[in-house]
Write an enzyme that holds these catalytic residues in place. Sequence first.
Site, PDB file in Angstrom:
ATOM      1  N   ASN A  86      32.411  55.900  39.867  1.00  0.00           N
ATOM      2  CA  ASN A  86      32.911  56.572  41.056  1.00  0.00           C
ATOM      3  C   ASN A  86      32.257  56.022  42.320  1.00  0.00           C
ATOM      4  O   ASN A  86      32.908  55.343  43.112  1.00  0.00           O
ATOM      5  CB  ASN A  86      32.703  58.090  40.940  1.00  0.00           C
ATOM      6  CG  ASN A  86      33.452  58.852  42.006  1.00  0.00           C
ATOM      7  OD1 ASN A  86      33.949  58.274  42.966  1.00  0.00           O
ATOM      8  ND2 ASN A  86      33.548  60.155  41.853  1.00  0.00           N
ATOM      9  N   ASP A  87      30.974  56.254  42.469  1.00  0.00           N
ATOM     10  CA  ASP A  87      30.303  55.814  43.694  1.00  0.00           C
ATOM     11  C   ASP A  87      30.405  54.302  43.904  1.00  0.00           C
ATOM     12  O   ASP A  87      30.468  53.843  45.034  1.00  0.00           O
ATOM     13  CB  ASP A  87      28.820  56.207  43.648  1.00  0.00           C
ATOM     14  CG  ASP A  87      28.644  57.710  43.774  1.00  0.00           C
ATOM     15  OD1 ASP A  87      29.558  58.361  44.309  1.00  0.00           O
ATOM     16  OD2 ASP A  87      27.607  58.230  43.331  1.00  0.00           O
ATOM     17  N   VAL A  88      30.427  53.532  42.807  1.00  0.00           N
ATOM     18  CA  VAL A  88      30.399  52.071  42.944  1.00  0.00           C
ATOM     19  C   VAL A  88      31.726  51.500  43.432  1.00  0.00           C
ATOM     20  O   VAL A  88      31.830  50.305  43.678  1.00  0.00           O
ATOM     21  CB  VAL A  88      29.985  51.369  41.624  1.00  0.00           C
ATOM     22  CG1 VAL A  88      28.593  51.784  41.220  1.00  0.00           C
ATOM     23  CG2 VAL A  88      30.987  51.629  40.521  1.00  0.00           C
ATOM     24  N   SER A 105      26.351  60.993  44.055  1.00  0.00           N
ATOM     25  CA  SER A 105      25.979  61.136  45.448  1.00  0.00           C
ATOM     26  C   SER A 105      26.606  62.389  46.045  1.00  0.00           C
ATOM     27  O   SER A 105      26.199  62.846  47.092  1.00  0.00           O
ATOM     28  CB  SER A 105      26.457  59.922  46.221  1.00  0.00           C
ATOM     29  OG  SER A 105      27.860  59.895  46.176  1.00  0.00           O
TER      30      SER A 105
END
Lengths: 94, 470
Positions: free
Chosen positions: B396-398, B438
């Site tokens: 997700n964050d990446v 995050s």
Amino acid sequence: MDFISILSIFVMACFVGYYVVWSVTPALHTPLMAVTNAISSVIVVGALIAAAAHGSPVGKWLGLGAVVLASVNIFGGFAVTARMLAMYKKKERK
Amino acid sequence: MEHAAPPAWAMLAYLVSGVLFILALRGLSSPATSRAGNRYGMIGMGIAVATTLVTHEIASLPEIIGAIAIGGGIGFVIARRIQMTAMPQLVAAFHSLVGMAAVLVGVAAYFNPAAFGILEPGGLDIAKQSRIEMGLGVAIGAITFSGSVIAFLKLAGKMSGAPILLPARHVINLGTLAAILVLVSLFHMDTPALFAGIVLASFAIGFLLIIPIGGADMPVVVSMLNSYSGWAAAAMGFTLHNTAMIITGALVGSSGAILSYIMCKAMNRSFVSVIAGGFGAAPEAAGGAPKEQRPWKRGSAEDAAFLLKEAENVIIIPGYGMAVAQAQHALREMGDVLKKEGVNVRYAIHPVAGRMPGHMNVLLAEANVPYDEVFELEDINAEFGQCDVAFIIGANDVVNPAAKTDKSSPIYGMPVFDVDKAKTVMFIKRSMGGVGYSGVDNDVFYMDQTMMLLADAKKMVEEIVKALAH
């Protein structure tokens, strides 16, 4: 050995470590951690000296305890690294 | 002989084993040479152990062999049985053992300094310099031990991954660290209480340092503890004047430090901010603005299968969610089916995917994905422009473009995959509710070309494989 020679070895080894580790491919960073873990158990040398010595029963049992812990790490670390590395295969080209 | 310096050949033997350890790490520069490297490491360890046993008078050989057999047996069984997804917690557990072994060796040396050859020349007291080295070694070992135990508990899910924030924790931590330094520097005086103080304070600081660090930062923590276990071995090497231990300690210490640096860089976080902890503690605070309802498209396994079959280039981006769902084998099966259809399938791995450096690569290797189909972030990121389908599974964050555009985002500056350049984005996710570690919303969900595949990752991939067969 005097302190300065030991320190020299240590500093040189830090540089060797720096360059060798940067050359490790990121795909193998997990095996890198497993194998560094195994080799840092070279502390078993100290454990064996303590376990082998006469004179202090407390020192001997502490040493034996450290031998057990370090052995878990040595055998476990190398075996799990070997297991991981065996899985990395290239594409079979037909 | 017992109290004298080891003979010259023994010093050479330790040097050889140190060199073999360097070769063990050197082998890891490519998978082809890595297996030979691992064997060098084993030979090096064998030489170190044999040399030690031969050059010391041994009062109790059966006990020592028994200890090696017990430890070795346990280690071997664990190494055989452990699941690859559990590798991060295994490594953390192993680090704790190195730390504890260092503490035990240090305390043993304190009780029997003669055996270690660290007495003042002609005297009965431990040499001052050896005391300081011993104090440092024991302190680092104890920090490694208690820190690794906490890291293990967090990684194994036996303790909440959420940061535990004590009030005034920075003051407590800095105070404890300062106390350890003072105690070590005072340890040239022979006071058992000082030694006990060093050990206890170090156990405490290891614990205090790791509890405020959240789950997302664990890759850094594991690498950092890796580094500490090396410095502990090096400090003991200084005490024992042993080259093998010093070389190894320096190697492992720098290795862990470099890995921590790589991980920090891949998250665009400073090492200090990771160590200070607290990241991911309050998701509500991130962003601030209330979540607006934006339109998004939901796809089915059949839709996905159709588009994947038509594609020329597919890039799969796996994340920790894939590991949790154990979807790697199903994913490889999907890749195989697509390759048979003539699709160019590649895997893209972010440096912080997973819970430790390189974790995702091991999981894919276990699922028989050839390593030459797996690419690092910087090697593949330019390819998304020519990519028909970016297939995001458990990450997700990446892939969050906020890292590139939104300065207020907690992940701003982190290098991410440019999936927005791909023609179609498929995003496997359990539900629309959850967000990455995050705690930030992801614009990729709402892009025109994005198809959300809401399901358990493994089930969804299996359904896609089924749909591809038709």
